[in-house]
Structure formats: structure tokens, C-alpha cells
Enzyme design. Structure first.
Site, short mmCIF file in Angstrom:
data_model
loop_
_atom_site.label_atom_id
_atom_site.label_comp_id
_atom_site.label_asym_id
_atom_site.label_seq_id
_atom_site.Cartn_x
_atom_site.Cartn_y
_atom_site.Cartn_z
CD GLU A 49 -58.11 4.56 -20.53
OE1 GLU A 49 -58.95 4.26 -21.38
OE2 GLU A 49 -58.26 4.31 -19.32
CE1 TYR A 132 -63.36 6.41 -22.00
CE2 TYR A 132 -61.51 5.51 -23.23
CZ TYR A 132 -62.31 5.52 -22.11
OH TYR A 132 -62.06 4.66 -21.09
CG ASP A 150 -66.26 3.38 -21.39
OD1 ASP A 150 -67.36 3.56 -20.84
OD2 ASP A 150 -65.43 2.55 -20.98
#
Ligand code: SF4
Length: 351
Positions: A49, A132, A150
Site C-alpha cells: 500500500e 486511506y 482511493d
């Protein structure tokens, strides 16, 4: 949102599509593997991520593999030297992410015995983990029903509901809309499904609406104006200018380290002028030594998030007696050298 939006069907159809057609990614546990008892590894998910922020999957994947092979556990990463982490990150851009990645690994190793906390709220307190990433990790790794949004998700939702507010102002509206559909039953799979939908079907150009599981509810599809969404405020990127100096001594080049804080913090670069709104009047005053500097043809251009940079590159022969960091040209990968500096070195060597 229109009253008649069929949320249960949106959830059901999206998850059915994900079960059939979602992406297989090396850090992801597919639903069929989860059924057999496989669980996501928070370290691998976190690494992916952080790397995927502002970077595509094909570009980030080799870096992800390289990091895991060099640092198989978060404790290994925590013990690593920061210069080594930055050098391995070189080419991924946005180097503050690498510094925060390292900082976060150290916090997890020292304060959490090598294990990530298991809630969105606690994850948010860690260095480099924003809303996020916290929402994504909490949903994927710990089944917390969070709202993952996102850029891909923003595009899908803005088309689904024809949101006219331009980005970035539309962010909270899009987040609220996304939250009303999010599936609390399979939060991780739902979030990944929606990201996959944006990445593979509802793409920025030429969305494949004919095979989209959400076309039955999509307002932009109904109006055939998908390309108008998301609405964005047009940004004009200012241009900055500067000069850099490639002093070469046999197989070595003179480098310097940037300050730890700020843009490209802690990275290695060629000595040069500050970056300003107009080219320096007398660039040679920023040269590291008096030499017969030769200006290379063309300019090196590099785009940062908030501005574009154009650099004039000068080259000269030097001698290693001059104080500074002399890096071997065939060992530059041992240093954290950003792409911008690599381009400038290439320009100097190609003369
Ligand atoms: S129908 Fe088309 S525009 Fe609408 S969400 Fe699906 S791919 Fe995107």
C-alpha cells in the site's frame, strides 16, 4: 443519492464480479484462498500500500519483491540502515514515503513487538499511514468495515452518481457516497473489488461499461457522458529552473546529500543552484569548484507534484582531492539517487 439505488444488489454484483474476475496480486489473498484458511500478512499488505501510493502495480511490484527478499520481516526492515532503505527505494519517487516506511517499521518493532495494531484508529497514529492506508489495512487484514476511497474509487463513484463538484473539493461528497454502499459483510474483499473495478473496468479513458457489474445503476453510463467524470479543477504547474554540476574524475562523480527534511530529503544529488522561478543569472557561482565547465545540450525536465523543474547540466573533469562525496559511477545503486539526478548524470555522461 437517488432513493431507488439498489445497494444490496450493488454489493452482491460487485463481490460476485470480484470472486470471478478480481486481480491476483502477490500481496493479496484471493477469496478462494481465504476459504482454505489463508490470511493476509499485514507487513506485506502495508508494504504494497505504501509503494502503490502514486505508483502503478507493474512499477511497484519488483520493488515490493526486492524489499521482501532483503527484509523478510518488519524487524529486518526496522534494523536496516536508512541510507540502504532509501537506495532500494530509488526510482519509486516521493521519498518521504521511504523515510516514513522506515520510521513506521521501527515503531512497530520497538513499541508493538513487530505486530501492527488491528484497528483503523490505531493504524492512523503510525508514521506514514494516512486515512486511506489505515482504512485499507484495517479492512483487508483485520476485517474492520471501513470506507476505502482511493483515486480509482473516486472515479467510479463520481461516474455512478454524476457528481458535478470538481475534485479535490468533491472528496468528502465522494467519500460519503462510497460509505453508503460499502459492504460490512466482506469489508476487505469489497474494498479491493471496488479498487479493481476502477483499475481494470472503470478506467480513466474508455471504461468498459458493457462488462461492468454496476452499469445497471450507473448514471454516467445512462447519460453516456462517462468521460466528463470525475470533474477536476485544472491545475497549472509552475516551472522552476536550476543548474547542476557533474564533476567527473575517472569513474567517480562528485555528489552531495540533501538535508534530511523536505523534498528528496536525505537523497544524493549533484551540487547545484537553488531551484527558482527564473534561471540563475550566473549559474557558475553555484559550481562546486572553478573549472572549465561545459554546458550539456538540452535541459533535464522533471515533474514533481507541485511544480515542474528544468535543469541545465554542466560537466567538467575534476580531481578526487576536492572535498565531498565521490561516488563510483558503476556503484550508484548503492546510493539513494532520485530519478531527477539520474537523468542529469545521464545527460552529463552522454555528452
Ligand atoms: S458503467 Fe461504466 S462508467 Fe459506470 S461505473 Fe461501470 S465502467 Fe464506470
Amino acid at each position: 443519492m437517488k432513493k431507488q439505488t439498489d445497494i444490496p444488489r450493488l454489493r452482491r454484483d460487485l463481490l460476485a464480479w470480484y470472486d470471478r474476475s478480481g486481480r491476483t496480486l502477490p500481496w493479496r489473498i484471493r477469496p478462494e484462498d481465504r476459504e482454505k484458511g489463508a490470511l493476509p500478512d499485514p507487513y506485506k499488505v502495508w508494504l504494497s500500500e505504501i509503494m502503490l501510493q502514486q505508483t502503478t502495480v507493474p512499477h511497484a511490484t519488483p520493488y515490493w519483491r526486492k524489499f521482501l527478499s532483503e527484509f523478510p520481516t518488519i524487524d529486518d526492515l526496522a534494523r536496516a540502515d536508512q541510507d540502504k532503505v532509501l537506495a532500494m527505494w530509488a526510482g519509486l519517487g516521493y521519498y518521504a514515503r521511504a523515510r516514513n516506511l522506515h520510521k513506521c517499521a521501527r515503531v512497530i518493532a520497538s513499541e508493538f513487538r513487530g505486530k501492527f495494531p488491528q484497528s483503523e484508529k490505531e493504524l492512523l497514529k503510525l508514521p506514514g499511514i494516512g486515512p486511506y492506508t489505515a482504512a485499507t489495512m484495517a479492512a483487508i487484514c483485520f476485517d474492520e468495515p471501513t470506507n476505502i476511497v482511493d483515486g480509482n474509487v473516486e472515479r467510479v463513484i463520481s461516474r455512478m452518481f454524476r457528481v458535478h463538484t470538481p475534485l479535490p473539493n468533491a472528496k468528502s461528497e465522494l467519500r460519503n457516497l462510497a460509505g453508503t454502499i460499502a459492504d460490512p459483510g466482506r469489508p476487505g474483499d469489497y474494498g479491493q473489488a471496488l479498487m479493481d473495478l476502477g483499475a481494470t473496468i472503470c478506467t480513466p479513458k474508455s471504461p468498459k461499461c458493457e462488462i461492468c457489474p454496476w452499469s445497471f445503476e450507473c448514471q454516467a453510463f445512462r447519460h453516456q457522458d462517462q468521460a466528463n467524470y470525475p470533474v477536476k479543477v485544472k491545475k497549472v504547474r509552475p516551472v522552476k529552473y536550476g543548474a547542476v554540476f557533474a564533476l567527473i574524475n575517472d569513474n567517480q562523480i562528485l555528489m552531495r546529500k540533501r538535508p534530511e527534511k523536505g523534498l528528496l530529503g536525505g537523497m544524493f544529488e549533484l551540487p547545484g543552484s537553488p531551484w527558482t522561478a527564473k534561471s540563475p543569472d550566473n549559474p557558475l557561482e553555484f559550481a562546486p569548484a572553478t573549472r572549465n565547465w561545459e554546458k550539456c545540450a538540452g535541459q533535464v525536465k522533471h515533474v514533481f507534484t507541485h511544480f515542474e523543474l528544468r535543469l541545465d547540466v554542466y560537466r567538467a573533469q575534476g580531481d578526487a582531492k576536492l572535498n565531498g562525496i565521490w561516488a563510483a559511477l558503476d556503484k550508484l545503486s548503492d546510493y539513494a539517487v532520485p530519478t531527477l539526478t539520474k537523468k542529469a548524470i545521464m545527460a552529463a555522461l552522454n555528452e
